[in-house]
Scaffold this motif. Structure first.
Motif, PDB file in Angstrom:
ATOM      1  N   GLU A  60     -84.962  21.381 149.024  1.00  0.00           N
ATOM      2  CA  GLU A  60     -84.176  20.984 150.199  1.00  0.00           C
ATOM      3  C   GLU A  60     -83.045  21.999 150.387  1.00  0.00           C
ATOM      4  O   GLU A  60     -82.366  22.380 149.428  1.00  0.00           O
TER       5      GLU A  60
ATOM      6  N   ASN B 141     -82.506  19.967 156.677  1.00  0.00           N
ATOM      7  CA  ASN B 141     -81.862  18.810 157.335  1.00  0.00           C
ATOM      8  C   ASN B 141     -81.601  19.151 158.801  1.00  0.00           C
ATOM      9  O   ASN B 141     -80.998  20.156 159.117  1.00  0.00           O
TER      10      ASN B 141
ATOM     11  N   GLU C 195     -85.954  17.107 157.703  1.00  0.00           N
ATOM     12  CA  GLU C 195     -85.416  15.794 157.310  1.00  0.00           C
ATOM     13  C   GLU C 195     -84.481  15.310 158.417  1.00  0.00           C
ATOM     14  O   GLU C 195     -83.533  15.993 158.787  1.00  0.00           O
TER      15      GLU C 195
ATOM     16  N   ASP D 124     -84.801  10.618 156.342  1.00  0.00           N
ATOM     17  CA  ASP D 124     -83.766  10.750 155.307  1.00  0.00           C
ATOM     18  C   ASP D 124     -82.915   9.495 155.228  1.00  0.00           C
ATOM     19  O   ASP D 124     -82.858   8.708 156.166  1.00  0.00           O
TER      20      ASP D 124
ATOM     21  N   LYS E  74     -87.587   8.993 152.629  1.00  0.00           N
ATOM     22  CA  LYS E  74     -86.698   9.361 151.520  1.00  0.00           C
ATOM     23  C   LYS E  74     -85.718   8.229 151.280  1.00  0.00           C
ATOM     24  O   LYS E  74     -84.868   7.937 152.126  1.00  0.00           O
TER      25      LYS E  74
HETATM   26 CA    CA Z   1     -81.512  15.439 153.228  1.00  0.00          CA
END
Ligand code: CA
Ligand code: C2E
Ligand code: CA
Length: 749
Positions: A526, A585, A617, A647, A668
């Motif tokens: 990530e 993200n 995400e 997320d 997630k």
């Molecule tokens: Ca994240």
């Protein structure tokens, strides 16, 4: 609620203007009166000086005329005498009468050498002059001709001019009455002049004094003996000065002017002219009325002009400072009010209350703009009932700001907030067309920390952001801590903007790997952004992402991150690592941009990475407001091979129903849930999330895994992937690449 800035200011202004104008008006009228009077007096003085000049020239003329008349008389006397002598032999009374007629003389006598009248055109035949008489003297003397000056005849008392001329046996005497000379010169005499003067409308009295200050001529109808001079007048006359004074003479107000009269160097006396004040006054009044009329008209024109410009200015002000829809001021006016009034009110408590309508757009869509406006106007009317002075402003489309003044303390602010929530709540329950608007409310005090309007508007802006995410029907009163945060936010915002212009040179990326529990391989990393600012030092993403989103800088920063992440992915591929995904993200603000998908595709194209190795995400909360739009975009991205992970799952309010409709690949679980796991004891919540995800055919990732027991639990309970400090903290690219290489060497593919 007496405080109304505009009214106060307007009233104060107009009172001052009116007072000023009144003073000016009075001053001007006074000046006009003085000017008119001095003009008239000057006129009188000029007039009197002119009169004196005229008089002097008349006096001169009078002397001249007298001389002329004398010459003329002498001529006639002479001719008459000559004619008589020429006919000495034929003399008779009749003859003399004839001569008297022809030559227009009054007396003719023929005397013999003894001075006895032998012939006459008049009486006294046989009269003989005795010794001592001028006639006798002439008869006996040597002179042939004698023209006498005018003298008074002793018997008749009449002024007469006589001339005598000797012949052979006697002499002739001719006389002309001097009254006729008087007749001739009368028009030049001072009395005539005085009469002329007093005939003038504006002159009441005129006196002609000789050098002994005795009145020798004056108005016909006045007894000259009553005239008296005061000391000033005497002095002026003595010094031969021109003298002016206002005084009362014989019961009448007059303006007196005294002029000395000179003929050549000879002082002949003084002339006193007294002008009537009545005519002066009435002339003055006439002029005064005219001038006053003009002044009044000018004032009226000025007032109309002022009124018009004020009206025009008001209109302009209204356009600039007024929200005509709600009938309240706009935020520009708050700035003006702050600069002109609020900063100067040091001793009273002041605050701004922000009222934000949470569901403004939704209500507007459902009920229409007009209905929303009506509700807002109703609410604003409620505000007028607040027990402290307040002015309302429209801050933005969905936010109203209220300036509060002179409240007691923070407790009263709380009471006011409750009251507003209550009042607006009432609105909500109104029968008929009720309001479905819900508000959140914030108050910021204008204290010594607020030094300028920029400070205030920064605070207001920050407060407004808090309200955006705040809960409906609740209020926030900003304390010092919050204000500090506002200030910091503002600084961060400024630095963020600078960073944007410096192409994010202060930013870098860290990478946190995640592990597939079945294969025990690192299957992805990530990307987490980091910012080391020169001014503020290290700023964690929690602090700046928020602000970047609110200022839309995230759009550009996000693009930069995607590009860098793709470059990192490319470097992985170049190193032969082709089974590790790069998870980026993505903020909802980025997602909703029209060109987001095309921008992403352009970067993929440019960096030539495999989109299947990219993962986006997005946070669960992003779905709430823009569900349809986002779902469409995610579909597009997934069609390109990019996988999508939801997320922070569990922190928002996603319904299962919605989850079913949206197409994603990973779920997630938020690290807060993982933090509860301390043993292998069953955690119902986590298990139900996992089984639900499995139902939907989603892979489950657990983030924030810090302990071995958490990893064990998740592995046993069907979780697919874990991420957390247990495996690795976010680390630089080189480090994460060697970690991947190390880890995946042993694991199976
Ligand atoms: Ca994240
Ligand atoms: P997130 O997406 O939930 O990221 C996970 C956060 O948890 C990261 O914090 C990470 O450092 C931290 N973390 C990872 N493992 C553990 C652990 O075992 N224990 C604990 N306590 N924390 C762990 P970070 O890097 O501070 O990021 C915070 C948030 O900022 C992120 O939450 C994400 O929402 C946002 N963010 C970070 N980088 C970006 C980015 O590039 N773009 C966007 N849009 N948001 C980002
Ligand atoms: Ca998270």
């Amino acid at each position: 609620m007496g405080y109304d800035y505009k009214k106060n200011k307007f009233k104060k202004d107009s009172y001052i203007n009116i007072l000023l104008m009144l003073i000016l008006y009075l001053m001007f009228s006074q000046i006009i009166s003085i000017v008119i009077k001095s003009f008239l007096v000057k006129n009188m003085q000029d007039n009197s000086a002119q009169s004196v000049k005229v008089h002097i020239s008349r006096l001169e003329n009078s002397d001249y005329a007298t001389d002329l008349a004398n010459d003329f008389l002498e001529e006639r006397l002479f001719t008459a005498c000559q004619t008589v002598l020429n006919h000495e032999g034929e003399l008779s009374n009749e003859f003399l009468e004839e001569i008297s007629r022809v030559h227009k003389v009054d007396h003719i006598y023929w005397y013999n050498s003894q001075a006895k009248i032998e012939y006459t055109a008049n009486d006294y035949l046989g009269w003989q002059a005795s010794e001592g008489d001028p006639i006798y003297e002439f008869a006996m003397g040597d002179e042939k001709v004698l023209i006498e000056p005018i003298r008074r005849a002793e018997d008749s008392n009449i002024y007469t001019k006589y001339g005598q001329m000797k012949g052979k046996n006697g002499f002739v005497q001719v006389g002309i009455l001097a009254d006729k000379i008087q007749e001739l010169t009368k028009q030049f005499c001072p009395q005539g002049f005085i009469n002329d003067l007093v005939e003038q409308e504006d002159i009441s009295y005129a006196y002609y004094l000789d050098n002994e200050n005795k009145v020798i001529f004056c108005n016909d109808d006045i007894d000259r003996r009553t005239f008296e001079l005061n000391n000033d007048e005497k002095n002026a006359i003595e010094n031969s000065q021109v003298y002016y004074a206002e005084k009362n003479h014989l019961g009448q107000d007059v303006y007196e002017i005294i002029h000395p009269i000179y003929m050549g160097d000879m002082k002949k006396g003084s002339l006193i002219i007294m002008y009537t004040m009545e005519s002066l006054k009435s002339l003055k009044n006439k002029l005064y009325i005219i001038a006053l009329g003009l002044l009044t008209i000018s004032c009226l024109i000025y007032i109309v002009y002022i009124y018009k410009t004020r009206k025009y200015n008001n209109m302009l002000n209204k356009l600039a400072y007024y929200d005509s829809v709600l009938g309240i001021y706009n935020q520009n006016y708050l700035e003006r009010l702050f600069e002109e009034e609020i900063t100067h009110r040091a001793s009273v408590n002041k605050a701004i209350m922000l009222i934000k309508y949470k569901n403004y757009d939704m209500v507007r869509l459902n009920y229409g703009q007009e209905a929303v406006n009506n509700m807002l106007v109703k609410n604003i009317n409620h505000l007028k009932k607040l027990p402290v002075d307040n002015i309302q402003f429209r801050y933005s489309e969905d936010t109203i700001s209220v300036y509060l003044e002179d409240y007691k303390d923070k407790n009263q602010l709380k009471e006011l907030s409750d009251l507003v929530l209550n009042l607006f709540g009432k609105n909500l329950n109104e029968p008929g067309r009720g309001s479905f608007l819900s508000i959140s409310l914030g108050i910021i005090e204008i204290d010594k920390n607020v030094k300028s309007f920029i400070d205030l508007s920064n605070y207001i802006e920050s407060l407004s952001r808090i309200l955006e995410t705040g809960k409906a029907n609740e209020y926030v009163i900003c304390d010092e801590r919050r204000k500090e945060k506002f200030l910091l936010d503002k600084k961060v915002e400024k630095e963020l903007l600078d960073a944007y212009f410096r192409n994010y040179d202060e930013f870098y990326l860290l990478y946190q790997p995640y592990l597939d529990l079945k294969t025990n391989r690192i299957v992805g990393v990530e990307v987490l952004a980091r910012w080391e600012n020169k001014e503020l030092g290290f700023i964690p993403p929690d602090k700046f992402i928020d602000i970047a989103e609110k200022t839309n800088i995230i759009v550009s920063l996000g693009k930069w991150i995607i590009k860098r992440s793709c470059e990192f992915l490319k470097s992985l591929e170049n190193k032969g690592i082709d089974d590790v995904k790069v998870a980026i993200n993505i903020s909802v603000v980025q997602l909703i941009q029209d060109d987001f998908v095309s921008e992403v595709l352009a970067i993929i194209e440019e960096t030539k990475v495999n989109p299947k190795m990219l993962k986006f995400e997005i946070t669960e909360s992003a779905l709430i407001d823009n569900y349809q739009l986002i779902s469409k975009k995610l579909d597009l991205l997934r069609m390109e091979g990019i996988s999508v992970s939801l997320d922070d799952f569990g922190t928002g309010h996603s319904s299962l129903y919605r989850l079913r409709k949206i197409k994603i690949d990973y779920l997630k679980i938020d690290k807060s849930f993982i933090g509860y796991i301390h043993s292998k004891e069953k955690d119902a919540l986590i298990n139900s999330i996992i089984s639900m995800a499995k139902d939907l055919d989603l892979k489950v990732i657990a983030e924030g895994v810090e302990e071995e027991v958490q990893k064990e639990y998740l592995k046993e309970n069907n979780c697919d992937i874990i991420q957390g400090y247990l495996l690795s903290r976010p680390i630089p690219d080189e480090d994460v690449i060697s970690l991947i290489k190390d880890y995946n060497k042993t694991g199976e593919k």
